[in-house]
Scaffold this motif. Structure first.
Motif, PDB file in Angstrom:
ATOM      1  N   PRO A 205       0.897  -0.911  -0.193  1.00 50.33           N
ATOM      2  CA  PRO A 205       0.446  -0.167   0.051  1.00 50.33           C
ATOM      3  C   PRO A 205       0.712   0.954   0.102  1.00 50.33           C
ATOM      4  O   PRO A 205       1.863   1.821   0.914  1.00 50.33           O
ATOM      5  N   ASP A 206       0.639   2.308  -0.876  1.00 47.75           N
ATOM      6  CA  ASP A 206       1.279   3.947  -0.678  1.00 47.75           C
ATOM      7  C   ASP A 206       1.399   4.328   0.402  1.00 47.75           C
ATOM      8  O   ASP A 206       1.577   5.371   0.489  1.00 47.75           O
ATOM      9  N   GLY A 207      -0.266   4.657   1.076  1.00 53.78           N
ATOM     10  CA  GLY A 207      -0.807   5.411   2.106  1.00 53.78           C
ATOM     11  C   GLY A 207      -0.860   5.986   1.874  1.00 53.78           C
ATOM     12  O   GLY A 207      -1.615   7.024   2.364  1.00 53.78           O
ATOM     13  N   SER A 208      -1.894   6.272   0.604  1.00 54.04           N
ATOM     14  CA  SER A 208      -3.043   7.266   0.149  1.00 54.04           C
ATOM     15  C   SER A 208      -3.996   6.596   0.134  1.00 54.04           C
ATOM     16  O   SER A 208      -4.285   7.204  -1.482  1.00 54.04           O
ATOM     17  N   GLY A 209      -4.505   5.062  -0.072  1.00 54.63           N
ATOM     18  CA  GLY A 209      -5.230   4.870  -0.889  1.00 54.63           C
ATOM     19  C   GLY A 209      -4.910   3.753  -2.232  1.00 54.63           C
ATOM     20  O   GLY A 209      -5.531   3.482  -2.657  1.00 54.63           O
ATOM     21  N   GLY A 210      -3.539   4.271  -2.689  1.00 56.71           N
ATOM     22  CA  GLY A 210      -3.083   3.138  -4.172  1.00 56.71           C
ATOM     23  C   GLY A 210      -2.483   2.047  -3.412  1.00 56.71           C
ATOM     24  O   GLY A 210      -1.751   1.800  -2.843  1.00 56.71           O
ATOM     25  N   VAL A 211      -1.280   2.163  -4.530  1.00 59.34           N
ATOM     26  CA  VAL A 211      -1.031   1.043  -4.011  1.00 59.34           C
ATOM     27  C   VAL A 211       0.523   0.306  -5.458  1.00 59.34           C
ATOM     28  O   VAL A 211      -0.014   0.624  -6.406  1.00 59.34           O
ATOM     29  N   TRP A 212       1.600  -0.061  -4.939  1.00 55.81           N
ATOM     30  CA  TRP A 212       2.673  -0.318  -5.572  1.00 55.81           C
ATOM     31  C   TRP A 212       2.398  -1.390  -6.227  1.00 55.81           C
ATOM     32  O   TRP A 212       2.094  -2.873  -5.247  1.00 55.81           O
ATOM     33  N   VAL A 213       2.921  -1.934  -7.166  1.00 56.75           N
ATOM     34  CA  VAL A 213       2.638  -3.343  -7.840  1.00 56.75           C
ATOM     35  C   VAL A 213       4.127  -3.551  -8.051  1.00 56.75           C
ATOM     36  O   VAL A 213       4.711  -3.046  -9.340  1.00 56.75           O
ATOM     37  N   GLY A 214       4.748  -4.910  -8.026  1.00 57.10           N
ATOM     38  CA  GLY A 214       5.821  -5.101  -8.903  1.00 57.10           C
ATOM     39  C   GLY A 214       5.872  -6.702  -8.997  1.00 57.10           C
ATOM     40  O   GLY A 214       5.102  -7.677  -9.033  1.00 57.10           O
ATOM     41  N   SER A 215       6.491  -6.724 -10.338  1.00 53.51           N
ATOM     42  CA  SER A 215       5.878  -7.822 -11.074  1.00 53.51           C
ATOM     43  C   SER A 215       7.399  -7.620 -12.278  1.00 53.51           C
ATOM     44  O   SER A 215       8.400  -7.888 -11.456  1.00 53.51           O
ATOM     45  N   ASP A 216       7.445  -8.325 -13.462  1.00 54.57           N
ATOM     46  CA  ASP A 216       8.348  -7.203 -14.064  1.00 54.57           C
ATOM     47  C   ASP A 216       9.009  -6.391 -14.221  1.00 54.57           C
ATOM     48  O   ASP A 216       9.903  -5.968 -14.669  1.00 54.57           O
ATOM     49  N   VAL A 217       7.837  -4.836 -13.686  1.00 56.81           N
ATOM     50  CA  VAL A 217       8.377  -3.730 -13.738  1.00 56.81           C
ATOM     51  C   VAL A 217       7.690  -3.534 -12.099  1.00 56.81           C
ATOM     52  O   VAL A 217       6.796  -4.274 -11.607  1.00 56.81           O
ATOM     53  N   VAL A 218       7.817  -2.161 -11.668  1.00 56.93           N
ATOM     54  CA  VAL A 218       7.641  -1.500 -10.856  1.00 56.93           C
ATOM     55  C   VAL A 218       6.270  -0.132 -10.932  1.00 56.93           C
ATOM     56  O   VAL A 218       6.672   0.451 -12.541  1.00 56.93           O
ATOM     57  N   ARG A 219       5.248  -0.327 -10.703  1.00 61.93           N
ATOM     58  CA  ARG A 219       3.762   0.244 -10.965  1.00 61.93           C
ATOM     59  C   ARG A 219       2.981   1.155  -9.904  1.00 61.93           C
ATOM     60  O   ARG A 219       3.549   0.405  -8.351  1.00 61.93           O
ATOM     61  N   ARG A 220       2.573   1.707  -9.376  1.00 68.24           N
ATOM     62  CA  ARG A 220       1.548   2.520  -8.875  1.00 68.24           C
ATOM     63  C   ARG A 220       0.639   2.975  -9.187  1.00 68.24           C
ATOM     64  O   ARG A 220       0.171   3.327 -10.392  1.00 68.24           O
ATOM     65  N   LEU A 221      -0.562   2.338  -8.746  1.00 68.91           N
ATOM     66  CA  LEU A 221      -1.486   2.135  -9.370  1.00 68.91           C
ATOM     67  C   LEU A 221      -2.293   3.342  -8.210  1.00 68.91           C
ATOM     68  O   LEU A 221      -2.381   2.861  -6.949  1.00 68.91           O
ATOM     69  N   ASP A 222      -3.545   4.534  -8.684  1.00 65.91           N
ATOM     70  CA  ASP A 222      -4.219   5.284  -7.200  1.00 65.91           C
ATOM     71  C   ASP A 222      -5.399   4.109  -7.125  1.00 65.91           C
ATOM     72  O   ASP A 222      -5.640   3.074  -7.431  1.00 65.91           O
ATOM     73  N   SER A 223      -5.801   5.403  -6.489  1.00 64.52           N
ATOM     74  CA  SER A 223      -6.952   4.019  -5.753  1.00 64.52           C
ATOM     75  C   SER A 223      -8.454   3.544  -6.903  1.00 64.52           C
ATOM     76  O   SER A 223      -8.974   2.988  -6.493  1.00 64.52           O
ATOM     77  N   SER A 224      -7.927   4.271  -7.874  1.00 67.79           N
ATOM     78  CA  SER A 224      -9.289   4.073  -9.011  1.00 67.79           C
ATOM     79  C   SER A 224      -8.468   2.712  -9.761  1.00 67.79           C
ATOM     80  O   SER A 224      -9.150   2.789 -10.761  1.00 67.79           O
ATOM     81  N   GLY A 225      -7.311   3.262  -9.499  1.00 70.15           N
ATOM     82  CA  GLY A 225      -6.930   1.885 -10.535  1.00 70.15           C
ATOM     83  C   GLY A 225      -6.094   2.390 -11.853  1.00 70.15           C
ATOM     84  O   GLY A 225      -5.453   1.481 -12.330  1.00 70.15           O
ATOM     85  N   ALA A 226      -6.197   3.351 -11.821  1.00 66.68           N
ATOM     86  CA  ALA A 226      -5.003   4.392 -13.000  1.00 66.68           C
ATOM     87  C   ALA A 226      -4.165   4.394 -12.298  1.00 66.68           C
ATOM     88  O   ALA A 226      -3.173   4.225 -11.808  1.00 66.68           O
ATOM     89  N   GLU A 227      -3.488   4.222 -13.261  1.00 70.60           N
ATOM     90  CA  GLU A 227      -1.779   3.694 -13.347  1.00 70.60           C
ATOM     91  C   GLU A 227      -0.610   5.006 -13.426  1.00 70.60           C
ATOM     92  O   GLU A 227      -1.072   6.213 -13.998  1.00 70.60           O
ATOM     93  N   THR A 228      -0.047   5.979 -12.490  1.00 69.55           N
ATOM     94  CA  THR A 228       0.551   6.962 -12.211  1.00 69.55           C
ATOM     95  C   THR A 228       1.726   6.503 -12.153  1.00 69.55           C
ATOM     96  O   THR A 228       2.319   7.522 -11.971  1.00 69.55           O
ATOM     97  N   TYR A 229       2.769   5.397 -12.321  1.00 68.90           N
ATOM     98  CA  TYR A 229       4.237   5.179 -11.582  1.00 68.90           C
ATOM     99  C   TYR A 229       4.320   4.063 -12.626  1.00 68.90           C
ATOM    100  O   TYR A 229       3.680   2.684 -12.531  1.00 68.90           O
ATOM    101  N   PHE A 230       5.632   4.270 -13.624  1.00 67.82           N
ATOM    102  CA  PHE A 230       5.970   3.032 -14.234  1.00 67.82           C
ATOM    103  C   PHE A 230       6.874   3.193 -14.674  1.00 67.82           C
ATOM    104  O   PHE A 230       7.658   3.962 -15.440  1.00 67.82           O
ATOM    105  N   GLN A 231       7.990   2.321 -14.390  1.00 72.23           N
ATOM    106  CA  GLN A 231       9.201   2.227 -13.948  1.00 72.23           C
ATOM    107  C   GLN A 231      10.037   0.551 -14.406  1.00 72.23           C
ATOM    108  O   GLN A 231       9.804  -0.440 -13.443  1.00 72.23           O
ATOM    109  N   SER A 232      10.603   0.372 -15.697  1.00 68.25           N
ATOM    110  CA  SER A 232      11.495  -0.841 -15.602  1.00 68.25           C
ATOM    111  C   SER A 232      12.636  -1.312 -15.467  1.00 68.25           C
ATOM    112  O   SER A 232      13.839  -2.409 -15.627  1.00 68.25           O
ATOM    113  N   ALA A 233      13.333   0.100 -15.769  1.00 75.20           N
ATOM    114  CA  ALA A 233      14.707   0.017 -15.389  1.00 75.20           C
ATOM    115  C   ALA A 233      15.181  -0.208 -14.226  1.00 75.20           C
ATOM    116  O   ALA A 233      14.595  -0.046 -12.864  1.00 75.20           O
TER     117      ALA A 233
END
Length: 325
Positions: A205-233
């Motif tokens: 959880p990101d502390g503001s209702g969203g969530v950090w997601v890790g798989s083969d990349v790092v993502r951050r989703l807000d509480s509505s599911g919109a992607e606000t961060y994407f990084q594979s490097a």
């Protein structure tokens, strides 16, 4: 300067029509289960001062079966529920002082008839340590959960792998895909996001209702599911562990059993390595709250010794202390 501090031994448990769910009231016999072999797999505190835990119990020489146990503030078992031994079992504290318990089940023993082949099931434990409801989540095929975290608003985020065509929007037909779903406090699936990779999806959880997601990349989703961060490097293989504090994500990736890199992900393009506090160290677990320190548990291996170490970082990635055991 890095501070070395003696700490007490700690246990870190490191430690939802198209989106169907079924919900039913349930009651259970709370008699104590006794066995010769037991271990704690996951644990979450409850508001009344006790804790909900996933334990494994069984006679010596047999398989240790998973159970949900609720312990009171004195460590006595107040509730014991056998769970199906089908891969995933996790527990996470909820914002109302209770907990979510997640697992995989195909027989229909929890929450009504199966929705498909294998379903994700959530049990709700209330703030007083009582079971209230069971919720089945998924589509018409296999939906296999892997990770579970609270969302800070009474619901939770659930990740896993799905083959269902009617659970979220498939990227490709008849292919197992990763998913992240948000479930509210009543068991309603608010949204599902699917990803082409079927590798494990870890959550923080990101502390503001969203969530950090890790798989083969790092993502951050807000509480509505919109992607606000994407990084594979910066990644070498898949993300193994992720924790978040003050909006920043701490990530370890898949570099093999003899090495581990811890990285800090912050702004849109920022990702920097965090040097581990000593040679021959690997990270085996991360834990944090929405603010404050991030705790790191790992192993230290040399030709003469193999032991456990624990440390803490501030939200900007500076070491506060570390201690080998």
């Amino acid at each position: 300067m890095l501070e070395s501090r003696r700490v007490l031994p700690l246990f870190f448990a490191l430690a939802l029509p198209a989106q169907a769910s079924a919900q039913h009231a349930i009651t259970w016999d709370s008699s104590r289960h006794t066995a010769a072999l037991s271990q704690v797999q996951d644990v979450a505190p409850l508001a009344f001062g006790g804790a909900a835990a996933i334990t494994r119990v069984g006679a010596i020489g047999s398989n240790a079966d998973p159970h949900l146990e609720v312990f009171d503030g004195f460590g006595a078992s107040a509730l014991n529920v056998p769970l199906p031994d089908q891969g995933f079992q996790r527990v996470s504290s909820s914002a109302d002082g209770g907990a979510f318990v997640g697992f995989e089940e195909s027989a229909g023993a929890f929450g009504g008839a199966p929705l498909g082949g294998r379903d994700a099931v959530l049990l709700r434990v209330d703030r007083d340590g009582q079971l209230s409801t069971a919720i089945r989540i998924g589509g018409s095929r296999d939906d296999r959960p892997q990770r579970l975290v609270a969302d800070g608003a009474g619901g939770c985020y659930l990740s896993g792998v799905t083959s269902s065509l009617d659970f979220g929007t498939p990227i490709a037909a008849f292919v197992a895909e990763g998913f992240v779903a948000r479930i509210d406090a009543l068991g309603n699936v608010l949204w599902v996001r699917r990803y082409a990779s079927s590798d494990p999806v870890v959550l923080a959880p990101d502390g503001s209702g969203g969530v950090w997601v890790g798989s083969d990349v790092v993502r951050r989703l807000d509480s509505s599911g919109a992607e606000t961060y994407f990084q594979s490097a910066g990644l070498f293989g898949d993300v193994r562990h992720i924790a978040a504090s003050d909006g920043n994500a701490f990530v370890t990736d898949e570099r093999g059993s003899s090495q581990s890199e811890l990285r800090l992900y912050t702004g849109p393009t920022s990702h920097v390595p965090i040097v581990l506090p000593g040679p021959s160290r690997t990270v085996t677990s991360l834990a944090s709250g929405p603010t404050g320190p991030v705790f790191v548990v790992g192993r230290r291996s040399t030709p003469l010794v193999q032991d456990v170490w624990v440390g803490a970082l501030d939200p900007q990635g500076a070491w506060l202390w570390e201690e080998p055991f």
